[in-house]
Design an enzyme around this catalytic site. Sequence first.
Site, short mmCIF file in Angstrom:
data_model
loop_
_atom_site.label_atom_id
_atom_site.label_comp_id
_atom_site.label_asym_id
_atom_site.label_seq_id
_atom_site.Cartn_x
_atom_site.Cartn_y
_atom_site.Cartn_z
N ARG A 1 44.83 -14.93 1.61
CA ARG A 1 45.67 -14.06 2.46
C ARG A 1 47.11 -14.10 1.95
O ARG A 1 47.42 -14.83 1.00
CB ARG A 1 45.60 -14.50 3.93
CG ARG A 1 46.22 -15.86 4.14
CD ARG A 1 46.16 -16.32 5.59
NE ARG A 1 47.08 -17.42 5.79
CZ ARG A 1 46.98 -18.34 6.73
NH1 ARG A 1 45.96 -18.29 7.58
NH2 ARG A 1 47.87 -19.29 6.86
N VAL B 1 43.20 -27.63 -2.96
CA VAL B 1 43.97 -27.97 -4.17
C VAL B 1 44.48 -29.41 -4.15
O VAL B 1 44.91 -29.92 -5.17
CB VAL B 1 45.16 -27.01 -4.39
CG1 VAL B 1 44.69 -25.60 -4.67
CG2 VAL B 1 46.17 -27.07 -3.25
N GLY C 1 45.43 -20.42 -2.98
CA GLY C 1 45.93 -19.90 -1.71
C GLY C 1 45.79 -18.38 -1.67
O GLY C 1 46.64 -17.67 -1.15
N ALA C 2 44.66 -17.90 -2.23
CA ALA C 2 44.51 -16.47 -2.50
C ALA C 2 43.86 -15.69 -1.36
O ALA C 2 43.72 -14.47 -1.43
CB ALA C 2 43.70 -16.27 -3.78
N TYR D 1 58.90 -29.80 3.28
CA TYR D 1 58.61 -28.53 2.59
C TYR D 1 59.64 -28.30 1.48
O TYR D 1 59.28 -28.01 0.33
CB TYR D 1 58.65 -27.39 3.62
CG TYR D 1 58.36 -26.02 3.04
CD1 TYR D 1 57.05 -25.62 2.78
CD2 TYR D 1 59.39 -25.12 2.76
CE1 TYR D 1 56.78 -24.37 2.25
CE2 TYR D 1 59.12 -23.87 2.24
CZ TYR D 1 57.82 -23.49 1.99
OH TYR D 1 57.55 -22.24 1.46
N SER E 1 60.19 -21.95 -3.50
CA SER E 1 60.77 -21.29 -2.32
C SER E 1 62.28 -21.44 -2.40
O SER E 1 62.78 -22.39 -3.00
CB SER E 1 60.27 -21.96 -1.04
OG SER E 1 61.07 -21.59 0.06
N ASN F 1 49.92 -21.04 -5.95
CA ASN F 1 50.55 -20.40 -4.79
C ASN F 1 50.25 -21.10 -3.48
O ASN F 1 51.00 -20.96 -2.51
CB ASN F 1 50.08 -18.93 -4.74
CG ASN F 1 50.39 -18.28 -3.43
OD1 ASN F 1 51.51 -17.86 -3.18
ND2 ASN F 1 49.39 -18.19 -2.54
N1 LIG Z 1 56.03 -16.61 3.55
C1 LIG Z 1 57.21 -17.07 3.16
O1 LIG Z 1 58.26 -16.82 3.80
C2 LIG Z 1 57.35 -17.88 1.90
C3 LIG Z 1 58.63 -18.04 1.34
C4 LIG Z 1 58.77 -18.79 0.18
C5 LIG Z 1 57.65 -19.37 -0.41
N2 LIG Z 1 56.43 -19.20 0.17
C6 LIG Z 1 55.31 -19.85 -0.47
O2 LIG Z 1 54.37 -18.88 -0.89
C7 LIG Z 1 53.06 -19.44 -0.83
C8 LIG Z 1 52.15 -18.53 -0.02
O3 LIG Z 1 52.71 -18.42 1.28
P1 LIG Z 1 52.15 -17.38 2.36
O4 LIG Z 1 53.33 -16.97 3.16
O5 LIG Z 1 51.28 -16.37 1.73
O6 LIG Z 1 51.29 -18.40 3.25
P2 LIG Z 1 49.96 -18.17 4.10
O7 LIG Z 1 49.91 -19.31 5.05
O8 LIG Z 1 49.89 -16.78 4.62
O9 LIG Z 1 48.81 -18.33 3.00
C9 LIG Z 1 48.63 -19.56 2.34
C10 LIG Z 1 47.19 -19.64 1.86
O10 LIG Z 1 47.04 -20.93 1.22
C11 LIG Z 1 45.82 -21.50 1.65
N3 LIG Z 1 45.85 -22.95 1.56
C12 LIG Z 1 46.50 -23.82 2.38
N4 LIG Z 1 46.23 -25.08 2.02
C13 LIG Z 1 45.41 -25.01 0.94
C14 LIG Z 1 44.76 -25.98 0.14
N5 LIG Z 1 44.91 -27.30 0.39
N6 LIG Z 1 44.00 -25.57 -0.89
C15 LIG Z 1 43.81 -24.26 -1.14
N7 LIG Z 1 44.38 -23.28 -0.38
C16 LIG Z 1 45.17 -23.65 0.63
C17 LIG Z 1 45.67 -21.03 3.11
O11 LIG Z 1 44.33 -21.15 3.56
C18 LIG Z 1 46.17 -19.60 3.01
O12 LIG Z 1 45.12 -18.70 2.70
C19 LIG Z 1 53.21 -20.85 -0.25
O13 LIG Z 1 53.27 -21.79 -1.30
C20 LIG Z 1 54.54 -20.78 0.46
O14 LIG Z 1 55.15 -22.03 0.56
C21 LIG Z 1 56.25 -18.46 1.29
#
Ligand SMILES: NC(=O)c1ccc[n+]([C@@H]2O[C@H](COP(=O)([O-])OP(=O)(O)OC[C@H]3O[C@@H](n4cnc5c(N)ncnc54)[C@H](O)[C@@H]3O)[C@@H](O)[C@H]2O)c1
Length: 248
Positions: free
Chosen positions: A17, A62, A14-15, A155, A141, A88
Amino acid sequence: MRDDLSGRIALVTGAGRGIGLAISSGLAHQGIQVAMIDVDPVGLQEAAESVGGSALAVQADVSRPDDVQRAVDQTVEHFGGLAILVNNAGICPMSDFASITEAEWDRVLAINLKGAFLCCQAALPHLRRSGTRGRIVNMASVAGEMGGVSTGAHYAASKAGLIGLSKSLAQLLAADGVTVNCLAPGTTATDLTAAWSEADLARVRDKIPLGRLAQPDEIAQMVCFLVSDKASYITGATLDINGGLYLR
Ligand SMILES: NC(=O)c1ccc[n+]([C@@H]2O[C@H](COP(=O)([O-])OP(=O)(O)OC[C@H]3O[C@@H](n4cnc5c(N)ncnc54)[C@H](O)[C@@H]3O)[C@@H](O)[C@H]2O)c1
Protein backbone atom coordinates in the site's frame (compact mmCIF):
# COMPACT_ATOMS: atom_id res chain seq x y z
CA MET A 1 21.32 7.65 -23.81
CA ARG A 2 19.40 4.41 -23.23
CA ASP A 3 16.24 4.68 -21.24
CA ASP A 4 14.55 1.38 -21.84
CA LEU A 5 13.88 -0.12 -18.45
CA SER A 6 11.73 -2.96 -19.72
CA GLY A 7 12.78 -6.38 -18.56
CA ARG A 8 14.71 -5.13 -15.55
CA ILE A 9 13.82 -6.74 -12.25
CA ALA A 10 13.03 -4.85 -9.05
CA LEU A 11 12.22 -5.81 -5.47
CA VAL A 12 10.17 -3.27 -3.51
CA THR A 13 9.55 -3.67 0.24
CA GLY A 14 6.47 -2.38 2.02
CA ALA A 15 4.79 -2.63 -1.38
CA GLY A 16 1.26 -3.55 -0.33
CA ARG A 17 0.00 0.00 0.00
CA GLY A 18 0.96 3.66 0.17
CA ILE A 19 4.27 4.81 -1.25
CA GLY A 20 5.51 1.26 -1.90
CA LEU A 21 2.44 0.45 -3.98
CA ALA A 22 2.85 3.70 -5.95
CA ILE A 23 6.52 2.85 -6.56
CA SER A 24 5.62 -0.66 -7.73
CA SER A 25 3.02 0.77 -10.14
CA GLY A 26 5.47 3.37 -11.43
CA LEU A 27 8.17 0.77 -12.05
CA ALA A 28 5.74 -1.71 -13.64
CA HIS A 29 4.52 1.11 -15.91
CA GLN A 30 8.12 1.42 -17.20
CA GLY A 31 8.10 -2.28 -18.09
CA ILE A 32 10.07 -3.33 -15.00
CA GLN A 33 9.18 -6.69 -13.43
CA VAL A 34 8.44 -6.11 -9.77
CA ALA A 35 8.52 -8.36 -6.71
CA MET A 36 6.27 -6.74 -4.11
CA ILE A 37 7.26 -7.64 -0.54
CA ASP A 38 5.06 -6.91 2.47
CA VAL A 39 4.60 -8.33 5.95
CA ASP A 40 0.84 -7.84 5.72
CA PRO A 41 -0.77 -10.46 3.47
CA VAL A 42 -4.13 -8.68 3.44
CA GLY A 43 -4.64 -7.20 0.00
CA LEU A 44 -1.09 -7.96 -1.13
CA GLN A 45 -2.10 -10.21 -4.02
CA GLU A 46 -4.74 -7.68 -5.11
CA ALA A 47 -2.12 -4.93 -4.92
CA ALA A 48 0.19 -6.98 -7.17
CA GLU A 49 -2.65 -7.54 -9.64
CA SER A 50 -3.48 -3.82 -9.58
CA VAL A 51 -0.01 -2.77 -10.72
CA GLY A 52 -0.40 -4.93 -13.81
CA GLY A 53 2.39 -6.58 -15.72
CA SER A 54 3.81 -9.62 -14.04
CA ALA A 55 4.18 -8.38 -10.47
CA LEU A 56 4.98 -11.05 -7.89
CA ALA A 57 3.57 -10.82 -4.35
CA VAL A 58 5.75 -12.17 -1.53
CA GLN A 59 4.78 -12.03 2.12
CA ALA A 60 7.89 -11.42 4.21
CA ASP A 61 9.01 -9.44 7.23
CA VAL A 62 12.08 -7.34 6.37
CA SER A 63 13.29 -7.48 9.98
CA ARG A 64 13.73 -11.28 9.77
CA PRO A 65 16.85 -12.53 7.98
CA ASP A 66 15.25 -15.81 6.84
CA ASP A 67 12.23 -14.01 5.38
CA VAL A 68 14.47 -11.57 3.52
CA GLN A 69 16.64 -14.32 2.03
CA ARG A 70 13.52 -16.24 0.98
CA ALA A 71 12.04 -13.12 -0.67
CA VAL A 72 15.24 -12.44 -2.61
CA ASP A 73 15.62 -16.10 -3.63
CA GLN A 74 11.98 -16.27 -4.74
CA THR A 75 12.39 -13.09 -6.79
CA VAL A 76 15.52 -14.33 -8.53
CA GLU A 77 14.02 -17.75 -9.15
CA HIS A 78 10.80 -16.28 -10.54
CA PHE A 79 12.23 -13.52 -12.73
CA GLY A 80 15.80 -14.73 -13.36
CA GLY A 81 17.71 -11.94 -11.60
CA LEU A 82 17.51 -8.79 -9.51
CA ALA A 83 18.89 -5.39 -10.51
CA ILE A 84 16.88 -2.87 -8.47
CA LEU A 85 16.20 -2.86 -4.72
CA VAL A 86 13.85 -0.32 -3.17
CA ASN A 87 13.92 -0.42 0.64
CA ASN A 88 10.64 1.28 1.42
CA ALA A 89 9.12 -0.73 4.30
CA GLY A 90 8.83 1.34 7.44
CA ILE A 91 6.74 2.04 10.52
CA CYS A 92 6.17 5.26 12.43
CA PRO A 93 4.58 4.76 15.87
CA MET A 94 4.41 8.52 16.75
CA SER A 95 5.48 8.29 20.39
CA ASP A 96 6.81 11.13 22.48
CA PHE A 97 10.34 10.55 23.72
CA ALA A 98 9.48 9.75 27.35
CA SER A 99 7.03 7.03 26.38
CA ILE A 100 9.22 5.09 23.93
CA THR A 101 9.82 1.65 25.42
CA GLU A 102 12.93 -0.37 24.69
CA ALA A 103 10.80 -2.86 22.75
CA GLU A 104 9.32 -0.09 20.58
CA TRP A 105 12.76 1.43 19.96
CA ASP A 106 14.09 -1.99 18.89
CA ARG A 107 11.10 -2.67 16.64
CA VAL A 108 11.36 0.66 14.78
CA LEU A 109 15.10 0.22 14.25
CA ALA A 110 14.65 -3.45 13.27
CA ILE A 111 12.13 -2.70 10.53
CA ASN A 112 13.24 0.72 9.30
CA LEU A 113 17.02 0.29 9.44
CA LYS A 114 18.05 -3.34 9.99
CA GLY A 115 15.47 -4.41 7.40
CA ALA A 116 17.21 -2.30 4.73
CA PHE A 117 20.60 -3.68 5.79
CA LEU A 118 19.34 -7.27 5.52
CA CYS A 119 17.76 -6.66 2.10
CA CYS A 120 20.91 -4.97 0.79
CA GLN A 121 23.10 -7.81 2.00
CA ALA A 122 20.87 -10.52 0.53
CA ALA A 123 20.46 -8.68 -2.80
CA LEU A 124 24.11 -7.65 -3.14
CA PRO A 125 25.41 -10.57 -5.25
CA HIS A 126 22.57 -10.08 -7.75
CA LEU A 127 22.92 -6.29 -7.89
CA ARG A 128 26.67 -6.61 -8.47
CA ARG A 129 25.97 -8.95 -11.37
CA SER A 130 23.77 -6.20 -12.88
CA GLY A 131 26.75 -3.81 -12.90
CA THR A 132 25.94 -0.29 -14.08
CA ARG A 133 22.24 -1.14 -14.13
CA GLY A 134 22.24 -2.09 -10.44
CA ARG A 135 20.34 0.31 -8.21
CA ILE A 136 19.46 0.67 -4.54
CA VAL A 137 16.97 3.30 -3.39
CA ASN A 138 16.39 3.66 0.36
CA MET A 139 13.33 5.44 1.72
CA ALA A 140 14.51 7.80 4.45
CA SER A 141 12.47 10.81 5.56
CA VAL A 142 12.79 14.50 6.17
CA ALA A 143 12.67 13.44 9.85
CA GLY A 144 16.09 11.84 9.35
CA GLU A 145 17.45 15.24 8.32
CA MET A 146 15.55 17.60 10.63
CA GLY A 147 14.77 15.34 13.58
CA GLY A 148 11.23 14.31 14.28
CA VAL A 149 9.48 15.51 17.41
CA SER A 150 6.01 14.36 16.33
CA THR A 151 7.21 11.32 14.37
CA GLY A 152 9.37 10.14 17.29
CA ALA A 153 13.09 10.09 18.01
CA HIS A 154 13.33 6.38 17.14
CA TYR A 155 11.82 7.03 13.71
CA ALA A 156 14.12 10.00 13.05
CA ALA A 157 17.15 8.02 14.23
CA SER A 158 16.27 5.06 11.99
CA LYS A 159 15.92 7.35 8.96
CA ALA A 160 19.18 9.20 9.72
CA GLY A 161 20.77 5.74 9.95
CA LEU A 162 19.45 4.88 6.49
CA ILE A 163 21.20 7.93 5.08
CA GLY A 164 24.49 6.73 6.60
CA LEU A 165 23.91 3.19 5.32
CA SER A 166 23.25 4.54 1.82
CA LYS A 167 26.42 6.64 1.75
CA SER A 168 28.51 3.68 2.96
CA LEU A 169 27.05 1.36 0.32
CA ALA A 170 27.40 4.01 -2.39
CA GLN A 171 31.13 4.11 -1.70
CA LEU A 172 31.41 0.33 -1.50
CA LEU A 173 29.46 -0.44 -4.68
CA ALA A 174 30.75 2.38 -6.89
CA ALA A 175 33.48 0.10 -8.25
CA ASP A 176 30.75 -2.26 -9.50
CA GLY A 177 28.79 0.58 -11.09
CA VAL A 178 25.83 0.03 -8.72
CA THR A 179 24.32 3.31 -7.48
CA VAL A 180 22.82 3.76 -4.02
CA ASN A 181 20.65 6.73 -3.12
CA CYS A 182 18.22 7.85 -0.47
CA LEU A 183 14.94 9.70 -0.75
CA ALA A 184 13.81 11.98 2.04
CA PRO A 185 10.10 12.61 1.56
CA GLY A 186 8.19 15.09 3.62
CA THR A 187 4.73 14.29 4.91
CA THR A 188 2.91 12.18 2.33
CA ALA A 189 -0.78 11.29 2.17
CA THR A 190 -0.90 7.55 2.95
CA ASP A 191 -2.38 5.25 5.60
CA LEU A 192 0.67 6.06 7.72
CA THR A 193 -0.29 9.75 7.97
CA ALA A 194 -4.02 9.01 7.95
CA ALA A 195 -3.40 7.61 11.44
CA TRP A 196 -2.15 11.01 12.65
CA SER A 197 -4.44 13.35 14.56
CA GLU A 198 -5.86 16.31 12.64
CA ALA A 199 -3.88 18.57 15.01
CA ASP A 200 -0.58 16.87 14.10
CA LEU A 201 -1.41 17.01 10.40
CA ALA A 202 -2.40 20.69 10.55
CA ARG A 203 0.79 21.55 12.43
CA VAL A 204 2.89 19.91 9.72
CA ARG A 205 0.86 21.30 6.80
CA ASP A 206 1.20 24.85 8.13
CA LYS A 207 4.97 24.56 7.93
CA ILE A 208 5.11 23.28 4.32
CA PRO A 209 5.77 26.16 1.88
CA LEU A 210 3.85 24.35 -0.90
CA GLY A 211 0.92 24.16 1.54
CA ARG A 212 -0.01 20.50 1.07
CA LEU A 213 1.11 16.94 1.71
CA ALA A 214 2.94 15.01 -1.01
CA GLN A 215 1.08 12.37 -2.99
CA PRO A 216 2.62 8.86 -3.18
CA ASP A 217 3.02 9.22 -6.97
CA GLU A 218 5.26 12.23 -6.46
CA ILE A 219 7.66 10.03 -4.49
CA ALA A 220 7.33 7.15 -6.96
CA GLN A 221 8.33 9.39 -9.89
CA MET A 222 11.66 10.11 -8.22
CA VAL A 223 12.30 6.39 -7.75
CA CYS A 224 11.58 5.83 -11.47
CA PHE A 225 14.11 8.55 -12.30
CA LEU A 226 16.78 7.18 -9.96
CA VAL A 227 16.58 3.66 -11.40
CA SER A 228 16.71 4.95 -14.99
CA ASP A 229 19.87 5.48 -17.04
CA LYS A 230 19.25 9.24 -16.73
CA ALA A 231 20.45 8.98 -13.12
CA SER A 232 23.58 6.97 -13.91
CA TYR A 233 25.93 9.53 -12.29
CA ILE A 234 23.95 10.05 -9.08
CA THR A 235 25.12 8.00 -6.12
CA GLY A 236 25.36 8.54 -2.37
CA ALA A 237 22.80 11.35 -2.61
CA THR A 238 19.85 12.11 -0.37
CA LEU A 239 17.14 13.69 -2.50
CA ASP A 240 14.58 15.88 -0.77
CA ILE A 241 10.91 15.70 -1.80
CA ASN A 242 9.35 17.85 0.87
CA GLY A 243 7.46 20.80 -0.61
CA GLY A 244 10.13 23.16 0.76
CA LEU A 245 9.72 22.03 4.38
CA TYR A 246 13.46 21.50 4.80
CA LEU A 247 15.85 23.64 2.78
CA ARG A 248 19.53 22.78 3.01
N1 LIG B 1 3.86 8.88 4.62
C1 LIG B 1 4.79 9.77 4.96
O1 LIG B 1 4.49 10.91 5.36
C2 LIG B 1 6.25 9.43 4.85
C3 LIG B 1 7.19 10.48 4.87
C4 LIG B 1 8.54 10.18 4.77
C5 LIG B 1 8.94 8.86 4.64
N2 LIG B 1 8.02 7.87 4.63
C6 LIG B 1 8.50 6.51 4.53
O2 LIG B 1 8.00 5.91 3.35
C7 LIG B 1 7.84 4.51 3.56
C8 LIG B 1 6.42 4.11 3.18
O3 LIG B 1 5.53 4.86 3.99
P1 LIG B 1 3.95 4.85 3.74
O4 LIG B 1 3.49 6.20 4.14
O5 LIG B 1 3.62 4.30 2.41
O6 LIG B 1 3.53 3.82 4.90
P2 LIG B 1 2.31 2.80 4.98
O7 LIG B 1 2.16 2.50 6.44
O8 LIG B 1 1.13 3.28 4.22
O9 LIG B 1 2.88 1.52 4.22
C9 LIG B 1 4.00 0.83 4.73
C10 LIG B 1 3.95 -0.60 4.23
O10 LIG B 1 5.10 -1.28 4.81
C11 LIG B 1 4.67 -2.55 5.28
N3 LIG B 1 5.53 -3.03 6.34
C12 LIG B 1 5.56 -2.60 7.64
N4 LIG B 1 6.44 -3.35 8.34
C13 LIG B 1 6.97 -4.24 7.47
C14 LIG B 1 7.91 -5.29 7.61
N5 LIG B 1 8.47 -5.58 8.80
N6 LIG B 1 8.25 -6.01 6.52
C15 LIG B 1 7.68 -5.77 5.32
N7 LIG B 1 6.74 -4.79 5.13
C16 LIG B 1 6.41 -4.04 6.19
C17 LIG B 1 3.23 -2.31 5.77
O11 LIG B 1 2.51 -3.53 5.89
C18 LIG B 1 2.70 -1.37 4.70
O12 LIG B 1 2.13 -2.07 3.62
C19 LIG B 1 8.19 4.25 5.03
O13 LIG B 1 9.53 3.83 5.13
C20 LIG B 1 8.02 5.61 5.66
O14 LIG B 1 8.81 5.76 6.81
C21 LIG B 1 6.68 8.12 4.71
